[in-house]
Design a protein around this motif. Structure first.
Motif, PDB file in Angstrom:
ATOM      1  N   GLY A 156       0.780  -1.230   0.000  1.00  0.00           N
ATOM      2  CA  GLY A 156       0.000   0.000   0.000  1.00  0.00           C
ATOM      3  C   GLY A 156       0.806   1.271   0.000  1.00  0.00           C
ATOM      4  N   ASP A 157       2.116   1.148  -0.099  1.00  0.00           N
ATOM      5  CA  ASP A 157       2.983   2.330  -0.110  1.00  0.00           C
ATOM      6  C   ASP A 157       2.747   3.237   1.097  1.00  0.00           C
ATOM      7  OD1 ASP A 157       4.251   1.662  -2.503  1.00  0.00           O
ATOM      8  OD2 ASP A 157       2.578   2.465  -3.666  1.00  0.00           O
ATOM      9  N   ARG A 158       2.432   2.612   2.241  1.00  0.00           N
ATOM     10  CA  ARG A 158       2.233   3.377   3.467  1.00  0.00           C
ATOM     11  C   ARG A 158       3.504   3.347   4.307  1.00  0.00           C
ATOM     12  NH1 ARG A 158      -3.035   0.190   5.396  1.00  0.00           N
ATOM     13  NH2 ARG A 158      -1.677  -1.478   4.646  1.00  0.00           N
ATOM     14  N   PRO A 159       3.680   4.317   5.219  1.00  0.00           N
ATOM     15  CA  PRO A 159       4.847   4.267   6.109  1.00  0.00           C
ATOM     16  C   PRO A 159       4.851   2.969   6.916  1.00  0.00           C
ATOM     17  CG  PRO A 159       3.753   6.406   6.251  1.00  0.00           C
ATOM     18  CD  PRO A 159       2.844   5.515   5.463  1.00  0.00           C
ATOM     19  N   ALA A 160       6.024   2.444   7.157  1.00  0.00           N
ATOM     20  CA  ALA A 160       6.135   1.211   7.926  1.00  0.00           C
ATOM     21  C   ALA A 160       5.630   1.410   9.349  1.00  0.00           C
ATOM     22  CB  ALA A 160       7.589   0.740   7.951  1.00  0.00           C
ATOM     23  N   ARG A 161       4.979   0.381   9.880  1.00  0.00           N
ATOM     24  CA  ARG A 161       4.543   0.421  11.278  1.00  0.00           C
ATOM     25  C   ARG A 161       5.762   0.538  12.188  1.00  0.00           C
ATOM     26  NH1 ARG A 161      -0.105  -4.240  12.016  1.00  0.00           N
ATOM     27  NH2 ARG A 161      -1.606  -3.397  10.500  1.00  0.00           N
ATOM     28  N   PRO A 162       5.571   1.084  13.387  1.00  0.00           N
ATOM     29  CA  PRO A 162       6.705   1.194  14.316  1.00  0.00           C
ATOM     30  C   PRO A 162       7.403  -0.143  14.569  1.00  0.00           C
ATOM     31  CG  PRO A 162       4.872   2.525  15.090  1.00  0.00           C
ATOM     32  CD  PRO A 162       4.360   1.757  13.915  1.00  0.00           C
ATOM     33  N   SER A 163       6.625  -1.236  14.670  1.00  0.00           N
ATOM     34  CA  SER A 163       7.227  -2.544  14.927  1.00  0.00           C
ATOM     35  C   SER A 163       8.115  -2.979  13.766  1.00  0.00           C
ATOM     36  CB  SER A 163       6.134  -3.585  15.169  1.00  0.00           C
ATOM     37  OG  SER A 163       5.237  -3.642  14.068  1.00  0.00           O
ATOM     38  N   LEU A 164       7.663  -2.723  12.539  1.00  0.00           N
ATOM     39  CA  LEU A 164       8.448  -3.097  11.371  1.00  0.00           C
ATOM     40  C   LEU A 164       9.679  -2.205  11.235  1.00  0.00           C
ATOM     41  CD1 LEU A 164       8.948  -4.670   8.800  1.00  0.00           C
ATOM     42  CD2 LEU A 164       7.257  -3.228   7.643  1.00  0.00           C
ATOM     43  N   ARG A 165       9.503  -0.932  11.493  1.00  0.00           N
ATOM     44  CA  ARG A 165      10.649  -0.017  11.419  1.00  0.00           C
ATOM     45  C   ARG A 165      11.694  -0.394  12.471  1.00  0.00           C
ATOM     46  NH1 ARG A 165      10.716   6.489  10.429  1.00  0.00           N
ATOM     47  NH2 ARG A 165      12.916   6.807  10.870  1.00  0.00           N
ATOM     48  N   ALA A 166      11.231  -0.825  13.652  1.00  0.00           N
ATOM     49  CA  ALA A 166      12.178  -1.253  14.690  1.00  0.00           C
ATOM     50  C   ALA A 166      12.947  -2.485  14.251  1.00  0.00           C
ATOM     51  CB  ALA A 166      11.422  -1.525  15.995  1.00  0.00           C
ATOM     52  N   LEU A 167      12.275  -3.402  13.553  1.00  0.00           N
ATOM     53  CA  LEU A 167      12.953  -4.592  13.046  1.00  0.00           C
ATOM     54  C   LEU A 167      14.013  -4.221  12.021  1.00  0.00           C
ATOM     55  CD1 LEU A 167      13.048  -7.779  12.647  1.00  0.00           C
ATOM     56  CD2 LEU A 167      11.476  -7.366  10.740  1.00  0.00           C
ATOM     57  N   MET A 168      13.643  -3.352  11.092  1.00  0.00           N
ATOM     58  CA  MET A 168      14.525  -3.018   9.977  1.00  0.00           C
ATOM     59  C   MET A 168      15.585  -1.988  10.344  1.00  0.00           C
ATOM     60  SD  MET A 168      13.180  -5.134   7.969  1.00  0.00           S
ATOM     61  CE  MET A 168      14.006  -4.824   6.415  1.00  0.00           C
ATOM     62  N   GLY A 169      15.315  -1.189  11.376  1.00  0.00           N
ATOM     63  CA  GLY A 169      16.280  -0.178  11.792  1.00  0.00           C
ATOM     64  C   GLY A 169      16.303   1.045  10.908  1.00  0.00           C
ATOM     65  N   ALA A 170      15.298   1.181  10.038  1.00  0.00           N
ATOM     66  CA  ALA A 170      15.219   2.325   9.128  1.00  0.00           C
ATOM     67  C   ALA A 170      13.817   2.369   8.545  1.00  0.00           C
ATOM     68  CB  ALA A 170      16.251   2.210   8.006  1.00  0.00           C
ATOM     69  N   SER A 171      13.461   3.498   7.957  1.00  0.00           N
ATOM     70  CA  SER A 171      12.169   3.623   7.288  1.00  0.00           C
ATOM     71  C   SER A 171      12.267   3.053   5.874  1.00  0.00           C
ATOM     72  CB  SER A 171      11.753   5.092   7.216  1.00  0.00           C
ATOM     73  OG  SER A 171      12.607   5.810   6.337  1.00  0.00           O
ATOM     74  N   ILE A 172      11.106   2.875   5.241  1.00  0.00           N
ATOM     75  CA  ILE A 172      11.094   2.396   3.857  1.00  0.00           C
ATOM     76  C   ILE A 172      11.821   3.387   2.950  1.00  0.00           C
ATOM     77  CG2 ILE A 172       9.615   1.830   1.897  1.00  0.00           C
ATOM     78  CD1 ILE A 172       7.519   0.865   3.913  1.00  0.00           C
ATOM     79  N   ALA A 173      11.579   4.674   3.190  1.00  0.00           N
ATOM     80  CA  ALA A 173      12.212   5.704   2.356  1.00  0.00           C
ATOM     81  C   ALA A 173      13.726   5.689   2.505  1.00  0.00           C
ATOM     82  CB  ALA A 173      11.660   7.082   2.720  1.00  0.00           C
ATOM     83  N   GLN A 174      14.207   5.380   3.709  1.00  0.00           N
ATOM     84  CA  GLN A 174      15.645   5.378   3.960  1.00  0.00           C
ATOM     85  C   GLN A 174      16.332   4.132   3.394  1.00  0.00           C
ATOM     86  OE1 GLN A 174      15.312   5.700   8.214  1.00  0.00           O
ATOM     87  NE2 GLN A 174      15.895   7.875   8.227  1.00  0.00           N
TER      88      GLN A 174
END
Length: 260
Positions: A156-174
């Motif tokens: 859906g091209d939405r910002p990553a959820r906080p839990s997913l961003r915590a896993l990845m250590g960065a945002s989708i844009a980054q």
């Protein structure tokens, strides 16, 4: 029912619980790997799958319910969390096999292992099997069941959820490539059949994620199918009384009711 704790690595969370069937039926004994969900976070552990593991073992299967390093503990985060699941699958050829009684080990269906992952665990299960190519040294995964799974980390091209961003250590844009590398829908086809099971009342991960995964993965050459469970939501898959679980049992080919 016997349960054995087995380490597959040196870290505290690199272990699993191996459940043995109380009375395996005649013929090949199914081997099932469980990968629990819970936002990839230490708020949840493998024990949320304990009731499911017991139920599947009671139906005649050997069940390997695995833990892995999660966000909130040393070593948790991507790709280490995913690599732990690969290591746990590879342990089928080592400590898991060696822990089985001889009368069961000789009858396990090593060439048709089933891997089940719920929610975040579904992402881990599909990703890990795809990276293994579905085959360890001896064991081969025939089916991956993705229950209400995070199959597209960029859906859906939405910002990553906080839990997913915590896993990845960065945002989708980054780090768009990091997300793509971890996203099951972006993996090349692998030699196992993926069954996406999703409740149509799921408000945590919409059923459209599984629908889109099966459409795109099938178009790319992956063997995949979709099962929609009407009237049920996200968490039913950890309840052995739910229809979502009974659909899983049906896909596995296990008896619907305990025989023992």
């Amino acid at each position: 029912m016997k349960r054995i704790k087995i380490a597959y690595g040196e870290r505290n969370s690199q272990f699993g619980h191996l459940y043995l069937p109380p009375a395996p039926a005649d013929g090949p004994v199914p081997l099932i790997v469980l990968v629990h969900g819970g936002y990839w976070s230490t708020e949840f552990a493998l024990t949320i799958e304990s009731a499911i593991a017991r139920d599947l073992a009671d139906r005649g299967a050997v069940v390997w319910n695995i833990e892995y390093r999660r966000v909130g503990e040393d070593g948790g985060g991507w790709p280490r969390t995913g690599n732990d699941v690969i290591a746990a699958l590879s342990a089928l050829d080592g400590p898991v096999r060696h822990s089985l009684p001889e009368d069961i080990a000789g009858r396990v269906a090593w060439s048709e292992v089933s891997v089940i992952g719920h929610s975040a665990g579904g992402q881990l299960a599909v990703w890990a099997v795809s990276r293994l190519g579905a085959k360890t040294k001896r064991a081969a995964v025939g089916t991956v069941i993705a229950q209400a799974a995070a199959l597209d980390l960029c859906f859906g091209d939405r910002p990553a959820r906080p839990s997913l961003r915590a896993l990845m250590g960065a945002s989708i844009a980054q780090a768009p490539q990091l997300y793509a590398d971890a996203s099951p829908v972006d993996q090349p086809p692998f030699p196992a059949h993926v069954v996406a099971i999703h409740g149509d009342l799921d408000t945590s991960l919409p059923v459209e994620i599984s629908q889109d995964y099966v459409r795109r993965a099938s178009a790319a050459g992956q063997s995949a199918e979709l099962i929609i469970v009407t009237g049920e939501g996200h968490d039913v898959f950890v309840d052995p009384r739910s229809r979502g679980h009974l659909e899983t049992v049906r896909v596995l080919g296990l008896p619907r009711r305990t025989k023992y």
